[in-house]
Design an enzyme around this catalytic site. Structure first.
Site, PDB file in Angstrom:
ATOM      1  N   ALA A 165      21.991  20.719  27.281  1.00 32.95           N
ATOM      2  CA  ALA A 165      21.067  20.621  28.421  1.00 32.95           C
ATOM      3  C   ALA A 165      21.769  21.235  29.624  1.00 32.95           C
ATOM      4  O   ALA A 165      22.893  20.845  29.951  1.00 32.95           O
ATOM      5  CB  ALA A 165      20.722  19.160  28.690  1.00 32.95           C
ATOM      6  N   LYS A 166      21.113  22.195  30.262  1.00 32.40           N
ATOM      7  CA  LYS A 166      21.794  22.960  31.328  1.00 32.40           C
ATOM      8  C   LYS A 166      21.707  22.189  32.639  1.00 32.40           C
ATOM      9  O   LYS A 166      20.816  22.395  33.463  1.00 32.40           O
ATOM     10  CB  LYS A 166      21.149  24.347  31.430  1.00 32.40           C
ATOM     11  CG  LYS A 166      22.098  25.407  31.941  1.00 32.40           C
ATOM     12  CD  LYS A 166      21.541  26.793  31.709  1.00 32.40           C
ATOM     13  CE  LYS A 166      22.129  27.806  32.636  1.00 32.40           C
ATOM     14  NZ  LYS A 166      23.581  27.918  32.643  1.00 32.40           N
ATOM     15  N   CYS A 167      22.671  21.279  32.783  1.00 32.66           N
ATOM     16  CA  CYS A 167      22.690  20.337  33.898  1.00 32.66           C
ATOM     17  C   CYS A 167      23.928  20.646  34.741  1.00 32.66           C
ATOM     18  O   CYS A 167      24.995  20.947  34.204  1.00 32.66           O
ATOM     19  CB  CYS A 167      22.766  18.931  33.285  1.00 32.66           C
ATOM     20  SG  CYS A 167      23.081  17.623  34.437  1.00 32.66           S
TER      21      CYS A 167
END
Ligand code: PMP
Length: 314
Positions: A165-167
């Site tokens: 997840a591109k957090c």
């Protein structure tokens, strides 16, 4: 952003294109949670010139933004089509005629707290930058020597902070590795995963070339499911006839590769000269890396007929 990136005059924020310097938020907002995407649009015909732009792999990027949102309980108050139109409007308002980096960002305005967020509780902002590409036939920037080290920091594990997840929080881990590498005089870091296998670079996936085959770690090696990597896994065997394999790579296999390179939207194709001062291969960049980088540039420029479906005109 590195010096090669130039911020744009206009961005899109919560429904309209506005001057970037007027895109202001309250200092009282929570700053622990935010997701984003990194997407590029390239000039049609020749990415080293000026001209009309095409967005590369819009759909997988925007789908990944939705996956990142689902993982972190974020509810995006616009549709995917609305964000595409917003991106096009931002690029047009800025009058861009050269390659553009696009970074849709979503974060909470505050209020109700993570478990009770409503869609209207989120900012959606689309800033853009122009940048100097490493790609394009004859571009000398590809051949700059780059020394890497294996970081003493491990890449975050999927059961702690999922790298898929591109957090923004994931990038605190990347910052530790980059600062360590710079402190010790290297140009960048390579992560091992929690098992000790090669994971990825900082903000880019890694591939090695051994005996004519391109090898890249699996998603289970704590990597981001990279849009570039997925594109490479398709075109390298299908269009260039070079075999690819997805498998775990040991540190020693990395050291004893014929070639190694990073790949991702931001850093594009970044060849690796050495790892821990052990030189990788005889040529720099190696012939396979160069062939992949040059062919990829042609795909980005819309010069490969069968890959035009990966491009969305602005
Ligand atoms: N890994 C990380 C941690 C990244 O931030 C990126 C850049 N998005 C990549 C890999 C490469 O992914 P992509 O090809 O989708 O840009």
């Amino acid at each position: 952003m590195s010096a090669a990136f130039q911020g744009a005059e206009y961005c899109w924020m919560n429904g309209e294109v506005i001057e970037t310097e007027k895109a202001l938020v309250s200092a009282m907002e929570p700053i622990f949670l935010g997701i984003f995407e990194g997407i590029k649009a390239y000039v049609e015909g020749d990415i080293l010139k000026e001209g009309p732009l095409n967005i590369f792999q819009w759909k997988p990027h925007i789908d990944r933004l939705w996956h990142s949102a689902n993982v972190h309980g974020i509810r995006i108050p616009y549709s995917k089509d609305e964000l595409l139109e917003a991106t096009k409007a931002t690029i047009k308002e800025n009058g861009f005629k050269s390659n553009v980096y696009i970074q849709p960002r979503i974060w909470p305005k505050g209020g109700s707290g993570p478990s009770r967020y409503q869609p209207e509780d989120f900012h959606v902002v689309i800033p853009t930058w122009t940048f100097d590409t490493l790609l394009g036939k004859g571009n000398p920037r590809l051949s700059t020597e780059r020394r890497f080290m294996v970081s003493s920091w491990r890449r975050i594990a999927s059961d702690a902070l999922p790298p898929q997840a591109k957090c923004w929080a994931n990038y605190a881990n990347s910052g530790l590795a980059t600062r360590e590498a710079y402190r010790l005089g290297y140009d960048g870091a390579i992560f091992l995963d929690f098992r000790g296998f090669v994971s990825e670079g900082v903000g880019a996936c890694l591939a090695v070339v051994r005996d004519g085959k391109v090898i890249t770690p699996p998603v289970t090696a704590s990597i981001l499911e990279s849009v570039t990597r997925n594109s490479f896994l398709e075109f390298i065997p299908d269009d260039l006839g070079i075999p690819v394999e997805v498998k775990d790579i040991t540190r020693v296999e990395l050291y004893s590769s014929d070639e190694a390179f990073l790949h991702g939207t931001g850093g594009e194709v970044t060849p690796i000269t050495s790892v821990d001062d052990i030189r990788i291969g005889d040529d720099y960049p190696g012939p396979v890396t160069r062939e992949i980088a040059e062919y990829y540039s042609e795909i980005l420029a819309g010069n490969v007929e069968k890959r035009k479906t990966w491009l969305t005109p602005v």
